[in-house]
Every structure is written in C-alpha cells, then in structure tokens.
Design a protein around this motif. Structure first.
Motif, PDB file in Angstrom:
ATOM      1  N   THR A 146       0.746  -1.186  -0.050  1.00  0.00           N
ATOM      2  CA  THR A 146      -0.141   0.116   0.052  1.00  0.00           C
ATOM      3  C   THR A 146       0.876   1.358   0.008  1.00  0.00           C
ATOM      4  O   THR A 146       0.435   2.534  -0.240  1.00  0.00           O
ATOM      5  CB  THR A 146      -0.889  -0.051   1.252  1.00  0.00           C
ATOM      6  OG1 THR A 146       0.005  -0.108   2.402  1.00  0.00           O
ATOM      7  CG2 THR A 146      -2.113  -1.013   1.167  1.00  0.00           C
ATOM      8  N   ASN A 147       2.221   1.044   0.379  1.00  0.00           N
ATOM      9  CA  ASN A 147       3.138   2.442   0.357  1.00  0.00           C
ATOM     10  C   ASN A 147       4.495   1.869   0.581  1.00  0.00           C
ATOM     11  O   ASN A 147       4.684   0.939   0.869  1.00  0.00           O
ATOM     12  CB  ASN A 147       2.813   3.217   1.758  1.00  0.00           C
ATOM     13  CG  ASN A 147       2.830   2.021   2.903  1.00  0.00           C
ATOM     14  OD1 ASN A 147       2.056   1.529   3.258  1.00  0.00           O
ATOM     15  ND2 ASN A 147       4.149   2.343   3.667  1.00  0.00           N
ATOM     16  N   VAL A 156      -2.587   4.139   3.209  1.00  0.00           N
ATOM     17  CA  VAL A 156      -2.703   2.640   3.115  1.00  0.00           C
ATOM     18  C   VAL A 156      -4.106   2.147   2.672  1.00  0.00           C
ATOM     19  O   VAL A 156      -4.303   1.507   1.810  1.00  0.00           O
ATOM     20  CB  VAL A 156      -2.479   2.194   4.511  1.00  0.00           C
ATOM     21  CG1 VAL A 156      -2.730   0.528   4.675  1.00  0.00           C
ATOM     22  CG2 VAL A 156      -1.023   2.398   4.993  1.00  0.00           C
TER      23      VAL A 156
HETATM   24  N1  HPA Z   1       4.775  -0.875   7.895  1.00  0.00           N
HETATM   25  C1  HPA Z   1       4.002  -1.627   8.446  1.00  0.00           C
HETATM   26  N2  HPA Z   1       2.844  -2.108   8.381  1.00  0.00           N
HETATM   27  C2  HPA Z   1       2.021  -1.250   7.318  1.00  0.00           C
HETATM   28  C3  HPA Z   1       2.749  -0.593   6.480  1.00  0.00           C
HETATM   29  C4  HPA Z   1       4.209  -0.259   6.620  1.00  0.00           C
HETATM   30  O1  HPA Z   1       4.923   0.772   6.009  1.00  0.00           O
HETATM   31  N3  HPA Z   1       1.857  -0.415   5.563  1.00  0.00           N
HETATM   32  C5  HPA Z   1       0.722  -1.092   5.772  1.00  0.00           C
HETATM   33  N4  HPA Z   1       1.033  -1.828   6.747  1.00  0.00           N
END
Ligand code: HPA
Length: 292
Positions: free
Chosen positions: A251-252, A267
C-alpha cells in the motif's frame, strides 16, 4: 464493546484446557449457524474487506456472536465472519477484520479466529494484508505472494504450554507457505493478467510505523515487505496442519524509501484502489484450489 471485554484471557500462558474448550465452543456455534466447514478461509487485511461481499447465500456472523473470538478496533476492519458460496462453487469463509498484537491482544488470542477455522475443519487458509514495500522494485498497489516470513514480533502464538491435540511442540516452518498453494496463486496471476510479485514478509509489532533505519536493516535481512499481522496466524495455522498462503497488498513505500511521512489513510486508499485486481486474483486462486 468496552476495552476490558477484549482481555478476558490476559495471559499468553493460558491453560491448555481453556484454549481447547474455547475453540470447541466457537466451533459448535459455527456448526450450528453454518454447518460443515468451508473449503477455504480467507483473512482479509486492511482495506481488502470487499471480497466478503462477493460471496452469495452467505451467513454473516459478527465476531462478537462467536465465543472467544476477538474483534478488531482498527478502521478498515469490519469484524465479521462471512461464510458463503464463491463464484467457483467453493464454500468460502471470509474473515473481514483481524485482531492485531498492537491492539493489546495476547498473541494466543490474536490467532483465535484462524485456529477456530482449522479446528472446524478448514484445510486451507489464505492470509492477506496491507504492507509497506521494502523492495524498491515494488510499486504502490502491487500485490506480493508471500514466499516466506521473518518474525520480528518478539513473540510467537505457540508460547506457553503446547496443546498436543492441536499440534506438536516444535512445528516445522520450512514450508509454512504451502508450495502447491503458491503455485496455484502464480497460475491464477498468469491467467488473470494481475501482476503478482513474490517476496519475504517481515512482521513488526507496530503500531508506530518503522523508522528509515529499521527499514534499511530489514532490507539487509532479506525482507521485501513489512506489516503488523499475518505471521502469528501463519504459525498457528501451520501448527494445526493447515495449508497456508499469504498475499500482501503493497500500500505504500516503507519508511524512508521515499522522503515522505507514512499515513494510514494512504494505506486504506491504495488498498481500495487495487481491490478490483485483488478480488480478480483471489477469485482465480480459489477457483484453482477447488478444481484439484
Ligand atoms: N509498515 C508496517 N505496516 C504496514 C505498512 C508499513 O509501511 N503499510 C501497511 N501496513
């Protein structure tokens, strides 16, 4: 729900009989309300809950209706079990929402839903999640098949007395993500044209996101994605002998991969943007599981 009602089992060293009898109470409700165990259970990660709405002839049970089952307080997690018919004809349980360790649940409680599925008789568990991309080749919104994991939670759902009826004391984790299921997921990706990356998922406790230094360290360790779930469920399901598969939605970019702060809304937005692809992949994956 009051915060206290989440913690009826405060200690991860819970007596064996308590865990077994809680699981059996949950299973007896599932048998009464639903009947025979479904072919597959899918745990839906943050923002990925829509898949549950694609099931027909569905029985919808709020987690609160199942004894012992913790509910999640996280935005983007519904907290319902939906058991219904998938377009492939498979019977599927969709777990829309999960309990995370960072919410304060003991790890034995966080895996209760997955354990209840396997105790009911479900043989295949698909774990999905939202994750940050550590591998710089991953674009935002990419889907990643989990080949293996690294547990940085500092705990394990099997800590405490072993319940022999559920599994052995020292279960093998060489093949935690089932090879046949992984092959089927890759075939499903090829068939649908949904790009599917592969990689190693590393679990952290959260709820703070990682620091850029941690992400650099995790990359050195061999991690491709980072998240706050999945690993305890995979261990517990494997302990009980179920076949496990895992799919992450990237998601990122993880912290420091780009020079921007991380935000839970991003996210959610990314997960919702790719839900069509995610559901298409899951549809083809489940269809393959029941063909064989
Ligand atoms: N880190 C931890 N958990 C997550 C992240 C992240 O960058 N993105 C979505 N869940």
């Amino acid at each position: 729900m009051s915060p206290d009602s989440r913690l009826p089992i405060p200690d991860s060293r819970l007596p064996m009989t308590d865990l077994l009898s809680s699981l059996d109470s949950a299973v007896s409700v599932l048998r009464q309300r639903v009947g025979a165990p479904p072919d597959v259970a899918v745990v839906l990660g943050t923002g990925l809950g829509d898949f549950a709405n694609t099931l027909t002839e569905a029985t919808v049970l709020p987690y609160a209706a199942i004894p012992g089952w913790p509910s999640s307080s996280v935005v983007g997690h519904a907290g319902t079990l939906v058991v219904g018919t998938h377009r492939s004809g498979a019977r599927v349980a969709a777990l829309a929402g999960r309990a995370h360790l960072y919410e304060g649940y003991p790890v034995t409680r966080a895996v209760f839903g997955v354990r209840a599925m396997v105790r009911w008789g479900v043989r295949r568990i698909v774990l999905t999640n939202a994750a940050g991309g550590i591998n710089t080749a991953f674009t935002q919104g990419a889907l990643m098949l989990i080949d293996d994991h690294i547990n940085m939670l500092g705990t394990n759902p099997l800590v405490g007395p072993n319940v022999e009826e559920l599994g052995v004391r020292f279960p093998d984790m060489t093949y935690v993500y089932d090879r046949d299921l992984r092959a089927m997921a890759l075939e499903a990706a090829a068939e649908t044209g949904v790009p599917l990356q592969r990689g190693i998922y590393l679990a952290t406790l959260g709820p703070s996101y990682e620091t850029p230094a941690e992400i650099r360290a995790f990359r050195t360790l061999g991690a491709d994605a980072v998240g706050m779930s999945t690993v305890p469920e995979a261990i517990a399901a494997r302990h009980m002998g179920a076949a496990v598969a895992g799919i992450s939605c990237i998601t990122n970019p993880a912290a420091g991969v780009v020079d921007e702060p991380l935000d839970h809304d991003d996210v959610m937005q990314t997960a919702s943007r790719v839900r069509g692809q995610f559901i298409a992949l899951l549809d083809a994956f489940i269809a393959r599981m029941v063909q064989r």
